[in-house]
Design a protein around this motif. Structure first.
Motif, mmCIF file in Angstrom:
data_model
loop_
_atom_site.group_PDB
_atom_site.id
_atom_site.type_symbol
_atom_site.label_atom_id
_atom_site.label_comp_id
_atom_site.label_asym_id
_atom_site.label_seq_id
_atom_site.Cartn_x
_atom_site.Cartn_y
_atom_site.Cartn_z
ATOM 1 N N THR A 144 -13.270 -1.067 0.484
ATOM 2 C CA THR A 144 -13.238 -0.263 1.702
ATOM 3 C C THR A 144 -12.650 1.119 1.460
ATOM 4 O O THR A 144 -11.888 1.329 0.502
ATOM 5 C CB THR A 144 -12.420 -0.988 2.787
ATOM 6 N N PHE A 145 -12.992 2.050 2.358
ATOM 7 C CA PHE A 145 -12.333 3.352 2.390
ATOM 8 C C PHE A 145 -11.118 3.327 3.302
ATOM 9 O O PHE A 145 -10.347 4.278 3.340
ATOM 10 C CB PHE A 145 -13.307 4.434 2.880
ATOM 11 N N GLY A 146 -10.961 2.252 4.048
ATOM 12 C CA GLY A 146 -9.821 2.116 4.954
ATOM 13 C C GLY A 146 -8.745 1.252 4.339
ATOM 14 O O GLY A 146 -8.492 1.297 3.138
ATOM 15 N N SER A 147 -8.127 0.434 5.172
ATOM 16 C CA SER A 147 -7.082 -0.465 4.705
ATOM 17 C C SER A 147 -7.602 -1.889 4.696
ATOM 18 O O SER A 147 -8.378 -2.281 5.577
ATOM 19 C CB SER A 147 -5.855 -0.391 5.639
ATOM 20 N N LEU A 148 -7.182 -2.669 3.718
ATOM 21 C CA LEU A 148 -7.533 -4.078 3.701
ATOM 22 C C LEU A 148 -6.821 -4.772 4.858
ATOM 23 O O LEU A 148 -5.628 -4.566 5.072
ATOM 24 C CB LEU A 148 -7.127 -4.717 2.376
ATOM 25 N N ILE A 149 -7.551 -5.611 5.576
ATOM 26 C CA ILE A 149 -6.969 -6.190 6.792
ATOM 27 C C ILE A 149 -6.582 -7.654 6.619
ATOM 28 O O ILE A 149 -6.016 -8.251 7.535
ATOM 29 C CB ILE A 149 -7.941 -6.054 7.981
ATOM 30 N N TYR A 150 -6.876 -8.234 5.450
ATOM 31 C CA TYR A 150 -6.541 -9.631 5.212
ATOM 32 C C TYR A 150 -5.407 -9.730 4.197
ATOM 33 O O TYR A 150 -5.520 -9.188 3.094
ATOM 34 C CB TYR A 150 -7.761 -10.400 4.725
#
Length: 203
Positions: free
Chosen positions: A71-77
């Protein structure tokens, strides 16, 4: 590359599949699987898709067991970790399709871990002229990690004259109308041009 392989098999020699994979690790696996299956109708583009062409972006590469979470964002898991970063070239979907001389698009699948809004913002011609069926992930936490939202994504799609469906859990029909108030912020959705919804068997 599972969806790429399935699409290549269904498309056959009369059509093409354009697969975008900016992660070098996943791209190597994809190209290996394409070769193993002897598909000659797949174009692999190593760029990432964004709202505007040009420049680069930093892609977070998740551990090998969770390559689908790059991802270009943050990992959410919490169970997924970043193992490295890659600087990748970005372009828009409209620009890439023009470069590859793709005139017609039947189906587009977009699953970019929160970057869906950016992809759509770089795909105005796809939405207004080519008008494919769009299979897409709708994950509020991933979208929020990149400064967008479920509402923004749905506004773009519906504003382009698409009707939004989700997969039906039971019954003879495979999709039903999506209701964001009741269906929550995490779904796999199917966006169909409104002029084609009469062909869809709804429950």
């Amino acid at each position: 590359g599972l969806y790429t392989l399935a699409a290549a098999a269904m498309t056959g020699p009369r059509g093409h599949v354009v697969a975008f994979e900016p992660s070098s690790r996943e791209r190597e696996l994809l190209q290996r699987n394409i070769a193993l299956n002897c598909f000659a109708n797949v174009i692999v583009d190593e760029r990432a898709l964004a709202a505007a062409p040009g420049g680069t972006a930093t892609l977070q590469i998740a551990d090998a067991l969770h390559g689908g979470h790059n991802t270009f964002g943050s990992l959410i898991y919490p169970s997924v970790s970043v193992v490295k970063h890659e600087e990748v070239v970005v372009t828009t979907l409209d620009s890439a399709l023009e470069e590859h001389q793709v005139r017609n698009v039947a189906v587009a699948k977009i699953d970019v871990e929160g970057g869906e809004v950016a992809v759509l913002r770089g795909a105005s011609e796809l939405l207004t002229v080519k008008r494919p069926i769009i299979m897409m992930e709708l994950q509020q936490e991933s979208l929020a990690a990149q400064g967008t939202s479920t509402e923004e994504l749905l506004e773009i799609v519906r504003g382009a004259g698409y009707s939004v469906f989700c997969y039906a859990e039971a019954g003879p029909q495979w999709i039903r109308l999506f209701d964001e108030l009741n269906d929550g912020g995490s779904q796999n959705i199917v966006a169909i041009p409104s002029e084609r919804t009469e062909d869809v068997n709804l429950r």
